[in-house]
Design a protein around this motif. Structure first.
Motif, PDB file in Angstrom:
ATOM      1  N   VAL A 193     108.135 138.892  75.635  1.00  0.00           N
ATOM      2  CA  VAL A 193     107.949 140.233  74.682  1.00  0.00           C
ATOM      3  C   VAL A 193     109.229 139.633  73.640  1.00  0.00           C
ATOM      4  CG1 VAL A 193     109.011 142.392  74.218  1.00  0.00           C
ATOM      5  CG2 VAL A 193     107.788 141.794  76.456  1.00  0.00           C
ATOM      6  N   PRO A 194     108.842 139.593  72.302  1.00  0.00           N
ATOM      7  CA  PRO A 194     109.589 138.917  71.317  1.00  0.00           C
ATOM      8  C   PRO A 194     110.895 139.591  70.698  1.00  0.00           C
ATOM      9  CG  PRO A 194     107.460 139.952  70.129  1.00  0.00           C
ATOM     10  CD  PRO A 194     107.469 140.034  71.612  1.00  0.00           C
ATOM     11  N   MET A 195     111.053 140.979  71.176  1.00  0.00           N
ATOM     12  CA  MET A 195     112.221 141.830  70.759  1.00  0.00           C
ATOM     13  C   MET A 195     112.292 142.936  71.624  1.00  0.00           C
ATOM     14  SD  MET A 195     110.670 143.171  66.908  1.00  0.00           S
ATOM     15  CE  MET A 195     109.093 144.323  67.082  1.00  0.00           C
ATOM     16  N   ASP A 196     113.407 143.608  71.552  1.00  0.00           N
ATOM     17  CA  ASP A 196     113.630 144.935  72.196  1.00  0.00           C
ATOM     18  C   ASP A 196     112.668 145.970  71.379  1.00  0.00           C
ATOM     19  OD1 ASP A 196     115.310 143.779  73.732  1.00  0.00           O
ATOM     20  OD2 ASP A 196     117.131 144.543  72.791  1.00  0.00           O
ATOM     21  N   MET A 197     112.099 146.684  72.030  1.00  0.00           N
ATOM     22  CA  MET A 197     111.205 147.722  71.770  1.00  0.00           C
ATOM     23  C   MET A 197     111.537 149.046  72.286  1.00  0.00           C
ATOM     24  SD  MET A 197     107.377 145.699  71.929  1.00  0.00           S
ATOM     25  CE  MET A 197     107.016 144.201  71.115  1.00  0.00           C
ATOM     26  N   ARG A 198     111.880 149.976  71.489  1.00  0.00           N
ATOM     27  CA  ARG A 198     112.351 151.328  71.950  1.00  0.00           C
ATOM     28  C   ARG A 198     111.894 152.482  71.116  1.00  0.00           C
ATOM     29  NH1 ARG A 198     114.171 148.049  75.123  1.00  0.00           N
ATOM     30  NH2 ARG A 198     116.334 148.169  75.710  1.00  0.00           N
ATOM     31  N   TYR A 199     111.149 153.231  71.836  1.00  0.00           N
ATOM     32  CA  TYR A 199     110.695 154.389  71.044  1.00  0.00           C
ATOM     33  C   TYR A 199     110.228 155.718  72.034  1.00  0.00           C
ATOM     34  CZ  TYR A 199     107.577 157.372  68.164  1.00  0.00           C
ATOM     35  OH  TYR A 199     106.921 158.453  67.291  1.00  0.00           O
ATOM     36  N   VAL A 200     110.806 156.717  71.584  1.00  0.00           N
ATOM     37  CA  VAL A 200     110.520 157.989  72.573  1.00  0.00           C
ATOM     38  C   VAL A 200     109.950 159.051  71.646  1.00  0.00           C
ATOM     39  CG1 VAL A 200     111.748 159.792  73.960  1.00  0.00           C
ATOM     40  CG2 VAL A 200     112.323 157.434  74.015  1.00  0.00           C
ATOM     41  N   ASP A 201     108.802 159.809  72.238  1.00  0.00           N
ATOM     42  CA  ASP A 201     108.326 160.867  71.989  1.00  0.00           C
ATOM     43  C   ASP A 201     108.085 162.088  72.855  1.00  0.00           C
ATOM     44  OD1 ASP A 201     106.813 162.956  70.600  1.00  0.00           O
ATOM     45  OD2 ASP A 201     105.501 161.762  69.708  1.00  0.00           O
ATOM     46  N   ASN A 202     108.952 162.760  73.184  1.00  0.00           N
ATOM     47  CA  ASN A 202     108.829 163.790  74.146  1.00  0.00           C
ATOM     48  C   ASN A 202     107.467 164.726  73.893  1.00  0.00           C
ATOM     49  OD1 ASN A 202     111.093 162.858  75.495  1.00  0.00           O
ATOM     50  ND2 ASN A 202     112.422 164.331  74.121  1.00  0.00           N
ATOM     51  N   ALA A 203     106.965 164.900  72.917  1.00  0.00           N
ATOM     52  CA  ALA A 203     105.913 165.833  72.500  1.00  0.00           C
ATOM     53  C   ALA A 203     104.526 165.253  73.378  1.00  0.00           C
ATOM     54  CB  ALA A 203     105.586 165.941  71.101  1.00  0.00           C
ATOM     55  N   ASP A 204     104.470 163.955  73.201  1.00  0.00           N
ATOM     56  CA  ASP A 204     103.110 163.537  73.895  1.00  0.00           C
ATOM     57  C   ASP A 204     103.573 162.493  75.398  1.00  0.00           C
ATOM     58  OD1 ASP A 204     103.988 161.187  72.903  1.00  0.00           O
ATOM     59  OD2 ASP A 204     102.235 160.701  71.569  1.00  0.00           O
ATOM     60  N   GLY A 205     104.927 162.558  75.577  1.00  0.00           N
ATOM     61  CA  GLY A 205     105.053 161.632  76.624  1.00  0.00           C
ATOM     62  C   GLY A 205     105.438 160.081  76.502  1.00  0.00           C
ATOM     63  N   TYR A 225     103.271 147.911  74.708  1.00  0.00           N
ATOM     64  CA  TYR A 225     103.842 146.506  74.136  1.00  0.00           C
ATOM     65  C   TYR A 225     102.679 146.418  73.050  1.00  0.00           C
ATOM     66  CZ  TYR A 225     103.780 141.547  73.364  1.00  0.00           C
ATOM     67  OH  TYR A 225     103.604 140.165  72.850  1.00  0.00           O
ATOM     68  N   VAL A 226     101.523 146.771  73.214  1.00  0.00           N
ATOM     69  CA  VAL A 226     100.548 146.749  71.957  1.00  0.00           C
ATOM     70  C   VAL A 226     100.521 147.830  71.181  1.00  0.00           C
ATOM     71  CG1 VAL A 226      99.112 145.188  73.521  1.00  0.00           C
ATOM     72  CG2 VAL A 226      98.821 147.529  73.464  1.00  0.00           C
ATOM     73  N   ARG A 227     101.095 149.206  71.632  1.00  0.00           N
ATOM     74  CA  ARG A 227     101.252 150.267  70.532  1.00  0.00           C
ATOM     75  C   ARG A 227     102.368 150.117  69.859  1.00  0.00           C
ATOM     76  NH1 ARG A 227     101.612 155.281  74.313  1.00  0.00           N
ATOM     77  NH2 ARG A 227     101.843 156.227  72.294  1.00  0.00           N
ATOM     78  N   TYR A 228     103.565 149.426  70.215  1.00  0.00           N
ATOM     79  CA  TYR A 228     104.755 149.632  69.504  1.00  0.00           C
ATOM     80  C   TYR A 228     104.597 149.133  68.039  1.00  0.00           C
ATOM     81  CZ  TYR A 228     109.624 148.738  68.207  1.00  0.00           C
ATOM     82  OH  TYR A 228     110.848 149.097  67.735  1.00  0.00           O
ATOM     83  N   ARG A 229     105.112 149.862  67.174  1.00  0.00           N
ATOM     84  CA  ARG A 229     105.300 149.808  65.706  1.00  0.00           C
ATOM     85  C   ARG A 229     106.626 150.290  65.157  1.00  0.00           C
ATOM     86  NH1 ARG A 229     103.551 152.500  60.964  1.00  0.00           N
ATOM     87  NH2 ARG A 229     103.013 151.105  59.210  1.00  0.00           N
ATOM     88  N   LYS A 230     106.887 151.640  65.362  1.00  0.00           N
ATOM     89  CA  LYS A 230     108.002 152.107  64.883  1.00  0.00           C
ATOM     90  C   LYS A 230     109.137 152.439  66.139  1.00  0.00           C
ATOM     91  CE  LYS A 230     106.149 154.213  60.785  1.00  0.00           C
ATOM     92  NZ  LYS A 230     105.911 155.478  59.945  1.00  0.00           N
ATOM     93  N   SER A 231     110.362 152.581  65.604  1.00  0.00           N
ATOM     94  CA  SER A 231     111.413 152.926  66.627  1.00  0.00           C
ATOM     95  C   SER A 231     112.291 154.033  66.100  1.00  0.00           C
ATOM     96  CB  SER A 231     112.323 151.527  66.516  1.00  0.00           C
ATOM     97  OG  SER A 231     113.632 151.864  67.545  1.00  0.00           O
ATOM     98  N   ASN A 232     112.718 154.797  67.243  1.00  0.00           N
ATOM     99  CA  ASN A 232     113.704 155.885  66.995  1.00  0.00           C
ATOM    100  C   ASN A 232     114.916 155.796  67.743  1.00  0.00           C
ATOM    101  OD1 ASN A 232     112.304 156.421  69.125  1.00  0.00           O
ATOM    102  ND2 ASN A 232     111.834 158.737  68.454  1.00  0.00           N
TER     103      ASN A 232
END
Length: 352
Positions: A193-205, A225-232
């Motif tokens: 994994v080339p970088m830390d990836m964090r994203y949470v969306d409680n609306a869709d799990g 890993y393949v879905r990650y694009r944006k971070s919050n």
């Protein structure tokens, strides 16, 4: 292009699963008869509208020798390109159980060059139907399913074929649980994994929480890993180019592990996963012939076509010039008449 939080979905997962379907169902060596039986059972579930025929029950079709040297045109029975509508539905916990298609791709496969071209249709793209009205692209399969479950696949592919001004031969509908389950059945994938990836969306799990470094990822984590694009959550964001590279990386790793499987139990479990998570209107005898000779028709190259677009709530709008160019690119192997541009732009809600 800006996107809603719930829009983050994988563009190549559908095609990956289509390739995985073939790779998983190829029977080899002394296991051929047993795996044929399992394949036959799986295809009973996968084929949505095929009628039983004597050819489907007379035993395995001829299997391509190793290494495969049967031309793709021989396996397919002709040399004209074949078109598919590939769609994915996410039934994971928290998704709400909607029938809306989260991924939609139109594929053109040329058996002579063994090249596959895939046009991605964003789920929120504005599309206007003469009969149903204006909705997001992911609305239409659910509409046809709810109105006539016996014709949902055929009606959906006919609708998009009319919009895109091309005949679509087949539709394949995939549940994303297949992707996650196959990765888990393979024992996960070792990914740097080339970088830390964090994203949470409680609306869709959605809960992406990956750390930088080489590690073994399970099915859920590989999908993240393949879905990650944006971070919050304060981590760096990913470009679409980088995401496409990750998708190709996962595809290669997945196919590599599938090729290395040994034993009836491993193959049978994956075949069962596919049988429970894929529907298509390809008739069973034809599909059985294709998957049993998969190495002969496996795409030698794959071209992913994306259309420049912009989010203007509540729809995604395609860029007019890019849409026209990309559709001509997709349709080129089919030798069709030129696009009726005014009609096309009207269906996509774009002013001339």
């Amino acid at each position: 292009m800006q996107e809603k939080k719930r829009k983050s979905r994988v563009q190549k997962i559908v095609w990956t699963l289509g390739i995985a379907l073939g790779a998983c169902l190829v029977t080899v060596g002394i296991y051929a008869s047993v795996l044929y039986y399992k394949t036959n059972q799986a295809l009973e579930k996968i084929t949505a509208s095929a009628q039983p025929t004597p050819a489907a029950t007379q035993g395995p079709p001829e299997i391509a020798p190793e290494p495969a040297d049967i031309p793709a045109t021989s396996v397919l029975g002709e040399d004209k390109p074949i078109t598919f509508l590939l769609s994915g539905i996410d039934y994971r916990a928290g998704s709400g159980g909607t029938l809306n298609t989260d991924v939609m791709m139109v594929a053109v496969y040329n058996p002579v060059s063994r090249k596959a071209s895939l046009l991605s249709i964003p789920r929120d793209m504005k599309i206007t139907s003469d009969d149903i009205g204006t909705h997001k692209a992911n609305y239409y399969y659910a509409y046809y399913f709810n109105h006539n479950r016996e014709e949902d696949l055929s009606r959906t592919k006919q609708f998009f074929g009319k919009i895109l001004q091309m005949d679509i031969d087949y539709m394949v509908l995939i549940n994303f649980d297949a992707f996650r389950s196959i990765i888990d059945e393979l024992g996960g994938l070792m990914i740097d994994v080339p970088m830390d990836m964090r994203y949470v969306d409680n609306a869709d799990g959605t809960n992406i929480d990956l750390s930088k470094g080489l590690q073994l990822l399970d099915g859920k984590e590989v999908l993240d890993y393949v879905r990650y694009r944006k971070s919050n959550r304060g981590t760096a964001e990913s470009s679409d180019f980088s995401r496409n590279e990750r998708q190709q990386e996962v595809l290669d790793l997945m196919l590599g592990k599938l090729d290395s499987l040994n034993g009836i139990t491993q193959w049978a479990d994956i075949i069962d996963i596919l049988g429970d998570n894929i529907r298509t209107d390809i008739d069973k005898p034809q599909l059985l012939k294709w998957v049993m000779n998969y190495k002969s028709i496996k795409p030698a190259s794959t071209e992913l076509i994306t259309v420049a677009s912009e989010w203007k709530s509540p729809y995604v709008y395609a860029d007019k010039d890019d849409l026209l160019a990309k559709l001509e690119q997709l349709r080129a192997p089919l030798n069709l008449a030129p696009l009726k541009k005014n009609t096309l732009l009207r269906h996509f809600g774009i002013a001339e």
